[in-house]
Design a protein around this motif. Structure first.
Motif, PDB file in Angstrom:
ATOM      1  N   ASN A  63       1.033  -1.232  -0.167  1.00 38.19           N
ATOM      2  CA  ASN A  63       0.131   0.015   0.041  1.00 38.19           C
ATOM      3  C   ASN A  63       0.778   1.327   0.088  1.00 38.19           C
ATOM      4  O   ASN A  63       1.257   1.873   1.008  1.00 38.19           O
ATOM      5  CB  ASN A  63      -0.930  -0.016   1.449  1.00 38.19           C
ATOM      6  CG  ASN A  63      -1.899   1.057   1.200  1.00 38.19           C
ATOM      7  OD1 ASN A  63      -1.734   2.033   0.469  1.00 38.19           O
ATOM      8  ND2 ASN A  63      -3.127   0.877   2.188  1.00 38.19           N
ATOM      9  N   LYS A 114      -0.531   4.553   1.445  1.00 39.49           N
ATOM     10  CA  LYS A 114      -0.379   4.632   2.820  1.00 39.49           C
ATOM     11  C   LYS A 114       0.679   5.076   3.188  1.00 39.49           C
ATOM     12  O   LYS A 114       1.176   6.023   4.089  1.00 39.49           O
ATOM     13  CB  LYS A 114      -0.958   3.538   3.701  1.00 39.49           C
ATOM     14  CG  LYS A 114      -0.877   3.533   5.223  1.00 39.49           C
ATOM     15  CD  LYS A 114      -1.325   2.236   5.773  1.00 39.49           C
ATOM     16  CE  LYS A 114      -1.224   2.300   7.281  1.00 39.49           C
ATOM     17  NZ  LYS A 114      -1.621   1.038   7.937  1.00 39.49           N
ATOM     18  N   GLU A 137      -6.286   4.811   5.673  1.00 39.71           N
ATOM     19  CA  GLU A 137      -7.032   3.908   5.018  1.00 39.71           C
ATOM     20  C   GLU A 137      -8.411   4.549   4.644  1.00 39.71           C
ATOM     21  O   GLU A 137      -8.897   4.101   3.529  1.00 39.71           O
ATOM     22  CB  GLU A 137      -7.278   2.634   5.967  1.00 39.71           C
ATOM     23  CG  GLU A 137      -6.079   1.884   6.289  1.00 39.71           C
ATOM     24  CD  GLU A 137      -5.525   1.040   5.134  1.00 39.71           C
ATOM     25  OE1 GLU A 137      -5.948   1.263   4.138  1.00 39.71           O
ATOM     26  OE2 GLU A 137      -4.497   0.634   5.270  1.00 39.71           O
ATOM     27  N   ILE A 165      -7.767   6.874   1.598  1.00 38.56           N
ATOM     28  CA  ILE A 165      -7.667   5.707   0.286  1.00 38.56           C
ATOM     29  C   ILE A 165      -9.000   5.512  -0.009  1.00 38.56           C
ATOM     30  O   ILE A 165      -9.451   5.261  -1.486  1.00 38.56           O
ATOM     31  CB  ILE A 165      -6.811   4.650   0.656  1.00 38.56           C
ATOM     32  CG1 ILE A 165      -5.367   5.226   0.970  1.00 38.56           C
ATOM     33  CG2 ILE A 165      -6.768   3.587  -0.429  1.00 38.56           C
ATOM     34  CD1 ILE A 165      -4.516   4.194   1.533  1.00 38.56           C
ATOM     35  N   GLY A 177      -3.099   1.600  -3.595  1.00 37.83           N
ATOM     36  CA  GLY A 177      -3.929   1.566  -2.350  1.00 37.83           C
ATOM     37  C   GLY A 177      -3.991   0.118  -1.805  1.00 37.83           C
ATOM     38  O   GLY A 177      -4.813  -0.028  -0.962  1.00 37.83           O
ATOM     39  N   GLY A 178      -3.538  -1.064  -2.328  1.00 40.84           N
ATOM     40  CA  GLY A 178      -3.491  -2.174  -1.819  1.00 40.84           C
ATOM     41  C   GLY A 178      -4.790  -2.714  -2.128  1.00 40.84           C
ATOM     42  O   GLY A 178      -5.319  -3.707  -1.408  1.00 40.84           O
ATOM     43  N   ARG A 179      -5.819  -2.568  -3.119  1.00 45.91           N
ATOM     44  CA  ARG A 179      -7.089  -2.847  -3.274  1.00 45.91           C
ATOM     45  C   ARG A 179      -7.365  -3.457  -4.590  1.00 45.91           C
ATOM     46  O   ARG A 179      -8.517  -3.889  -4.675  1.00 45.91           O
ATOM     47  CB  ARG A 179      -8.054  -1.454  -3.383  1.00 45.91           C
ATOM     48  CG  ARG A 179      -8.627  -1.107  -1.684  1.00 45.91           C
ATOM     49  CD  ARG A 179      -7.571  -0.619  -0.785  1.00 45.91           C
ATOM     50  NE  ARG A 179      -8.360  -0.007   0.138  1.00 45.91           N
ATOM     51  CZ  ARG A 179      -7.720   0.509   1.394  1.00 45.91           C
ATOM     52  NH1 ARG A 179      -6.364   0.471   1.242  1.00 45.91           N
ATOM     53  NH2 ARG A 179      -8.318   1.338   2.210  1.00 45.91           N
TER      54      ARG A 179
END
Length: 375
Positions: free
Chosen positions: A13, A16, A22, A25, A369-371
């Motif tokens: 991420n 972050k 979070e 984001i 964003g690690g999504r």
């Protein structure tokens, strides 16, 4: 040692790391999604016939297998089955080829009313269709045809590899000896931005049993091909390339042009998910260095892969920023976080050419964003 999210369950991420919470984001991702799909002025998703929807290429005023499959991937990542099913039904109703040498493929372009503009397919659409369908099957479960997602995905991949055996006069989308994706089924050259080794790793688990080894080898071959086709000094990939990696002198004369921007994004996601090839990160370091030191934030142009700037301004400058930032997931150089911050300070594109830039922008936002998850 491979240490991507596929093995660890932990998605990097960088947003972050750049200072966002979070919650911030999530808000940025949702706002971008809402703009693309619902904003009255800026959206390029439209609904028709009560149960179908399409993604409009606003620069060319058509629906493309690229954009349709992109929209499906966005929808499954955002848990919007309603949108996913509308896009899939449009694709299956209007773009899917039921006969002829392209049977089992999707026409690459259709008018907003569903009339085909072309018969031939574009293989990047098929690979995104298949991956989005597999994720949909995992996330929501298979339903009745055509919403038996994983069944549909396996059939797409079967045609991609076995078209010559399945259809009279048909040609596969992959070179079955080199395991390289082709620019079009009849071509004997490739498009580096079509190479998605992180997808092929998953196809190697989810495709028909007889093709699993093919896809595992395709993942390794594509990583090697990306290293071959990117320029050793600038990291730029050509729009199209020969099988030995040399720029293909086609429409844009081997330039680092619109398609090619996606290579950095693809390398970034491959690193986030699998992180199997450290050397690919060096390509991104070179690319980020070129744009940070040689261009220094000037207006972006079209380029030869050696970095020679041409007169024409880049058609999709926001896409360059977004994909260079997403490449930071693989990079290790001093500019990696600078590009993430530059991306965060870049808004979605507005106007006629917003479709391509904003599709890539949204994917890069998810990745950073690690999504952007494996389902």
């Amino acid at each position: 040692m491979a240490d991507g999210a596929y093995f660890t369950g932990k998605y990097p991420n960088l947003l972050k790391e750049a200072g966002l919470t979070e919650e911030e984001i999530d808000k940025r991702i949702q706002a971008a999604f809402d703009t693309i799909f619902f904003d009255e002025k800026e959206r390029f998703y439209f609904e028709m016939d009560g149960d179908k929807g399409y993604m409009l290429d606003t620069g060319n005023v058509d629906a493309r297998s690229e954009g349709m499959s992109y929209g499906m991937m966005m929808a499954v990542q955002m848990d919007r089955k309603d949108i996913f099913d509308r896009l899939w039904l449009f694709s299956k109703t209007f773009m899917y080829q039921k006969n002829g040498k392209y049977e089992g493929y999707f026409a690459w372009s259709a008018a907003p009313d569903g009339k085909k503009n072309a018969e031939g397919p574009a293989p990047d659409g098929e690979e995104y269709f298949a991956m989005a369908l597999f994720f949909a099957g995992s996330r929501w479960g298979d339903g009745e045809a055509p919403f038996d997602y994983s069944v549909q995905a396996r059939d797409i991949l079967r045609h991609c590899v076995h078209q010559a055996e399945l259809v009279l006069g048909g040609a596969p989308m992959w070179d079955c000896e080199k395991h390289y994706i082709k620019f079009v089924p009849e071509a004997d050259f490739s498009d580096p931005s079509y190479h998605l080794p992180h997808f092929y790793e998953l196809f190697g688990e989810r495709a028909n049993e007889e093709d699993k080894e093919f896809w595992k080898e395709a993942a390794s071959s594509s990583r090697r091909y990306l290293a071959l086709s990117c320029h050793p000094l600038t990291g730029m990939a050509p729009e199209y390339a020969e099988y030995d990696g040399r720029p293909k002198r086609l429409f844009h004369d081997g330039q680092f042009y619109s398609d090619a921007y996606r290579v950095a994004m693809n390398i970034g996601l491959d690193a986030a998910w699998f992180h199997k090839e450290e050397a690919l990160g060096e390509i991104i370091d070179k690319l980020q260095t070129f744009f940070s030191e040689k261009e220094k934030g000037k207006e972006y142009h079209n380029y030869l892969t050696d970095g020679t700037a041409l007169e024409q301004p880049a058609l999709h400058p926001v896409a360059i920023i977004a994909t260079n930032a997403a490449g930071s997931l693989a990079a290790g150089g001093k500019y990696r976080m600078g590009w993430v911050r530059k991306f965060l300070n870049t808004p979605l594109r507005k106007g006629e050419r917003r479709y391509y830039d904003n599709c890539l922008y949204f994917f890069c936002l998810l990745m950073l964003g690690g999504r952007y998850r494996i389902y």
